[in-house]
Scaffold this motif. Sequence first.
Motif, PDB file in Angstrom:
ATOM      1  N   TRP A   1       4.112   1.739  -1.050  1.00 23.84           N
ATOM      2  CA  TRP A   1       4.924   1.990  -2.239  1.00 23.84           C
ATOM      3  C   TRP A   1       4.098   2.193  -3.493  1.00 23.84           C
ATOM      4  O   TRP A   1       4.567   2.837  -4.447  1.00 23.84           O
ATOM      5  CB  TRP A   1       5.928   0.860  -2.433  1.00 23.84           C
ATOM      6  N   THR A   2       2.885   1.676  -3.536  1.00 23.94           N
ATOM      7  CA  THR A   2       2.067   1.827  -4.745  1.00 23.94           C
ATOM      8  C   THR A   2       1.101   3.006  -4.659  1.00 23.94           C
ATOM      9  O   THR A   2       0.401   3.300  -5.633  1.00 23.94           O
ATOM     10  CB  THR A   2       1.272   0.542  -5.023  1.00 23.94           C
ATOM     11  N   SER A   3       1.081   3.702  -3.539  1.00 21.99           N
ATOM     12  CA  SER A   3       0.196   4.856  -3.410  1.00 21.99           C
ATOM     13  C   SER A   3       0.661   6.013  -4.292  1.00 21.99           C
ATOM     14  O   SER A   3       1.867   6.270  -4.425  1.00 21.99           O
ATOM     15  CB  SER A   3       0.157   5.316  -1.950  1.00 21.99           C
ATOM     16  N   ALA A   4      -0.296   6.724  -4.866  1.00 22.80           N
ATOM     17  CA  ALA A   4       0.042   7.916  -5.655  1.00 22.80           C
ATOM     18  C   ALA A   4       0.657   9.001  -4.778  1.00 22.80           C
ATOM     19  O   ALA A   4       1.358   9.889  -5.285  1.00 22.80           O
ATOM     20  CB  ALA A   4      -1.211   8.446  -6.340  1.00 22.80           C
ATOM     21  N   GLN A  51       6.826   0.929  -8.053  1.00 23.68           N
ATOM     22  CA  GLN A  51       5.539   0.983  -8.730  1.00 23.68           C
ATOM     23  C   GLN A  51       5.589   0.297 -10.093  1.00 23.68           C
ATOM     24  O   GLN A  51       4.645  -0.387 -10.491  1.00 23.68           O
ATOM     25  CB  GLN A  51       5.085   2.439  -8.861  1.00 23.68           C
ATOM     26  N   ARG A  52       6.697   0.463 -10.799  1.00 22.30           N
ATOM     27  CA  ARG A  52       6.826  -0.203 -12.102  1.00 22.30           C
ATOM     28  C   ARG A  52       6.805  -1.716 -11.941  1.00 22.30           C
ATOM     29  O   ARG A  52       6.110  -2.423 -12.688  1.00 22.30           O
ATOM     30  CB  ARG A  52       8.118   0.237 -12.783  1.00 22.30           C
ATOM     31  N   ASP A  57       0.830  -1.212   0.000  1.00 22.18           N
ATOM     32  CA  ASP A  57       0.000   0.000   0.000  1.00 22.18           C
ATOM     33  C   ASP A  57       0.862   1.259   0.000  1.00 22.18           C
ATOM     34  O   ASP A  57       0.550   2.238  -0.699  1.00 22.18           O
ATOM     35  CB  ASP A  57      -0.922   0.010   1.219  1.00 22.18           C
ATOM     36  N   ALA A 111       5.672  -3.531  -9.309  1.00 19.94           N
ATOM     37  CA  ALA A 111       4.375  -3.983  -8.812  1.00 19.94           C
ATOM     38  C   ALA A 111       3.342  -4.022  -9.931  1.00 19.94           C
ATOM     39  O   ALA A 111       2.527  -4.954 -10.013  1.00 19.94           O
ATOM     40  CB  ALA A 111       3.901  -3.076  -7.676  1.00 19.94           C
ATOM     41  N   LYS A 112       3.386  -3.035 -10.825  1.00 18.53           N
ATOM     42  CA  LYS A 112       2.454  -3.017 -11.953  1.00 18.53           C
ATOM     43  C   LYS A 112       2.680  -4.210 -12.866  1.00 18.53           C
ATOM     44  O   LYS A 112       1.720  -4.842 -13.339  1.00 18.53           O
ATOM     45  CB  LYS A 112       2.606  -1.709 -12.730  1.00 18.53           C
ATOM     46  N   TYR A 125       5.252   9.816  -2.860  1.00 23.60           N
ATOM     47  CA  TYR A 125       6.326  10.811  -3.009  1.00 23.60           C
ATOM     48  C   TYR A 125       6.250  11.904  -1.946  1.00 23.60           C
ATOM     49  O   TYR A 125       7.265  12.516  -1.605  1.00 23.60           O
ATOM     50  CB  TYR A 125       6.278  11.421  -4.414  1.00 23.60           C
ATOM     51  N   ALA A 184      10.581   4.698  -5.202  1.00 22.28           N
ATOM     52  CA  ALA A 184       9.139   4.543  -5.359  1.00 22.28           C
ATOM     53  C   ALA A 184       8.767   4.282  -6.816  1.00 22.28           C
ATOM     54  O   ALA A 184       7.916   3.437  -7.107  1.00 22.28           O
ATOM     55  CB  ALA A 184       8.423   5.789  -4.848  1.00 22.28           C
ATOM     56  N   ALA A 185       9.404   5.004  -7.734  1.00 20.65           N
ATOM     57  CA  ALA A 185       9.110   4.791  -9.153  1.00 20.65           C
ATOM     58  C   ALA A 185       9.417   3.356  -9.557  1.00 20.65           C
ATOM     59  O   ALA A 185       8.646   2.716 -10.287  1.00 20.65           O
ATOM     60  CB  ALA A 185       9.912   5.775 -10.005  1.00 20.65           C
TER      61      ALA A 185
END
Length: 296
Positions: A156-159, A177-178, A154, A180-181, A162, A173-174
């Motif tokens: 690290w993938t939150s908008a 997110q990459r 939750d 995890a996606k 940052y 974080a970027a």
Amino acid sequence: MMFTRRTLLASGACSVAMPALAQVVATLGSGDEQISILSDGGFEMPLSTLARAVPVADISAQAGPSNPFRTPLNITCLRRGKDVILFDCGAGANFLPGSGRLQESLRTAGIEPEAVTHVLFTHLHPDHFWGALDEFDSPLFPNARWLAAAREIDFWTSAKVYDHLPADRHAFAAGAQRIAKNLGDRLERAEAGREWLPGIAAVETAGHTPGHVSFVLSVGGTSVMVLGDALTHPQISFAHPDWQPASDQDAELAAATRRRLLDELGRTGMQVIGYHLPGATGRVERQGTAYRFVGT
């Protein structure tokens, strides 16, 4: 946001890396229940990152004069019957030179990527998570289940992640997110304080990251804790648990976690495996009013 080796180096989070050979660092157990500690290489960091607001001369007196110092990356692999279980999966190709050697070490241990059945994450920092994908951005271990703490996912993938990180950690974080996606629904959410697999319990050790966990398991009748980054340096983490490494997100909580862990591990004598501890395996012993790491 683009994340590259140049971005990470410029951030000051890490220094120039040293080369490292793929290898099996250590083994525990035998037969149908065996742990192999696999090297993902290593990289260098400045002594100043070991403790905020502590003079480098004081850090050097404890950690040694080498500045920068080299930190290894030790990945725990449990072979249990038909299961091949990795605890974290290294840095992959996009972090720093000298890291990303897990695939070579797996071959040294005679393990094919297709044989890996589970990957359990202590946390989602680059040197633990970015090795999840191959050069085509597909899961490196195609037959594996991937599990991480729900709180960690939750965060690290939150908008809004940052807003909770200094600028020099935005690349972390970027990247998270990459990856995890690309893992998508394969990345399963689990809770600390529970067994994630039979006989493998996740213990909450937050502070280094919000959802950091360590794992307790038994191999050949011996209890073992896979620490992740709850204890990261063979001198500083044990002798000065209240010092605040730059890599800890919540410094006060991380220090409290270290104190609690050291008390427990020193009392029980449980075997530990440290992701960044040279030689990987050892035990915690009390030394005066603090503790020390004794390698095995």
